[in-house]
Scaffold this active site. Structure first.
Site, short mmCIF file in Angstrom:
data_model
loop_
_atom_site.label_atom_id
_atom_site.label_comp_id
_atom_site.label_asym_id
_atom_site.label_seq_id
_atom_site.Cartn_x
_atom_site.Cartn_y
_atom_site.Cartn_z
N ASP A 145 32.58 -1.58 70.67
CA ASP A 145 31.60 -2.11 71.62
C ASP A 145 32.37 -2.68 72.80
O ASP A 145 33.48 -2.23 73.09
CB ASP A 145 30.70 -3.15 70.94
CG ASP A 145 29.29 -3.16 71.52
OD1 ASP A 145 29.17 -3.47 72.73
OD2 ASP A 145 28.33 -2.87 70.80
N HIS A 203 33.55 -0.25 75.03
CA HIS A 203 32.52 -0.10 76.07
C HIS A 203 32.90 -0.79 77.37
O HIS A 203 32.05 -0.98 78.23
CB HIS A 203 31.18 -0.64 75.56
CG HIS A 203 30.58 0.17 74.45
ND1 HIS A 203 29.36 -0.13 73.90
CD2 HIS A 203 31.05 1.26 73.79
CE1 HIS A 203 29.09 0.75 72.93
NE2 HIS A 203 30.11 1.60 72.85
#
Length: 394
Positions: free
Chosen positions: A215, A238
């Site tokens: 993430d 991310h």
């Protein structure tokens, strides 16, 4: 002035640690491959009560740990030195609901150091039940590897956090905390494993660190001020994200985020600001993204004010989070999409204001056309070399 005060603090901590009383958990009952909660609690109680600087040591070896909280305030600076590997419980229900795995609370003058690792063994059971869609609705009950609450004047260095069940690090209401030479490791497919999440904190530095996760490498919530991220290698992950913001009432502004000399390799995003549509009021200002390298990144630079995962919001109502004073300078590398700069600003609050972009060299080599910059509700100020060329507000 700030760098001088940090130097004084570092010298103070080095001198204090050199003179520290030592509490080795293996001298207090801990055994390799055994569960060490009791020994850790005992060592912390002694260290926290010491009137002189102290050191709590987890030596090399493999140790099982169900749950622990290192809670202050303490009477003198403490170094927790982890050279071994701490293994968390495979089953998340072993840890009581609402409790995190390893927590530091209300401590001033903490050093968390060593060459060791904290392993949350998220792949064993937790990731299979960590559904991102349900997490957006109700939050996750899965545990963070490391939680820091109300920590001041502290340093985290050397250690590795691996395969957390949820966020690797959650930093809340902290002041003057530095992460240096810190390593985060989890596979790209691990869900909700943000590297370092920061909320309601100020004067936080993350430098010279490697973050590999599933993430955001760094996620920044509301109420943050003066965050410095420098020399960080991000990927997989991310990217570095400010937000998401505007979902909850009473959110405080994010003021002063400085991301410099960082690299992003095969990440979903590079640097990102994200706010919800149909949002509560909020503010993001003094964002500085400088000297960044992108390698096969999906969205190298993105402001997304219609952030709506799983389409569970009202996109026809604009975000009320004001984004202004954004400075993007010297960003180069390769993109996996032609829209190498995406500025999707809200229709509210006059859009994004005072956005400066200079010296951009981002290329796309794919079948979807040439590289472009995309702008909505923003009039960027352009300077220096621009590849691709800038765009006007739409």
């Amino acid at each position: 002035m700030r760098s001088k005060s940090c130097l004084v603090f570092a010298i103070f901590m080095f001198t204090a640690i050199a003179q520290a009383e030592v509490f080795d958990i293996t001298k207090l009952g801990a055994k390799p491959d055994g569960e060490i909660s009791e020994a850790l609690n005992g060592a912390w109680t002694k260290a926290c009560a010491a009137t002189e600087p102290s050191q709590l040591i987890v030596p090399k070896g493999r140790f099982l740990l169900n749950v622990v909280e290192f809670k202050g305030p303490c009477k003198a600076p403490i170094e927790v030195k982890i050279d071994g590997t701490l293994i968390g419980p495979e089953d998340p229900v072993v840890i009581p609901k609402g409790v995190q795995w390893i927590t530091f609370s209300y401590v001033t003058g903490l050093t968390l150091s060593g060459s060791g690792m904290v392993d949350g063994v998220g792949a064993a059971m937790a990731w299979a039940i960590n559904d991102p869609k349900s997490t957006v609705k109700k939050g996750s009950s899965l545990q963070y590897n490391l939680s820091f609450n109300f920590i001041k004047d502290s340093l985290i260095t050397g250690i590795t956090t691996k395969d957390s069940k949820n966020f690797h690090v959650n930093l809340m209401t902290c002041t003057n905390v530095t992460f240096d030479n810190f390593h985060i490791s989890a596979p790209a497919e691990s869900p909700n494993t943000d590297g370092i999440h920061i909320g309601w904190s100020k004067n936080i530095t993350i430098k010279n660190s490697i973050i590999e996760t599933g993430d955001d490498c760094v996620s920044i919530g509301d109420g943050c001020e003066n965050l410095n991220i420098e020399g960080v290698k991000c990927g997989p992950g991310h990217g570095i994200s400010v937000g998401s913001l505007g979902r909850n009432t009473g959110e405080k502004p994010v003021i002063g985020v400085y991301v410099k000399n960082c690299s992003f390799v095969e990440t979903e995003n590079g640097v990102r600001i994200k706010t919800w549509p149909d949002s509560q009021p909020g503010e993001v200002t003094e964002m500085h993204f400088e000297d960044l390298t992108m390698e096969k990144v999906n969205n190298p630079i993105i402001i997304e004010q219609e952030y709506c995962p799983h389409n569970e919001c009202k996109k026809d109502t604009p975000s009320k989070v004001k984004v202004h004073n954004v400075f993007i300078k010297n960003v180069k590398g390769t993109s996996n999409t032609p829209e190498v700069v995406k500025l999707r600003c809200s229709k509210a609050n006059n859009g994004c204001e005072n956005v400066h972009i200079s010296d951009i060299n981002l290329t796309y080599d794919g079948p979807a056309g040439k590289a472009i910059q995309q702008c909505h509700n923003v009039n960027p100020v352009y300077e220096g070399e621009l590849n691709p060329p800038g765009c006007a507000a739409a």
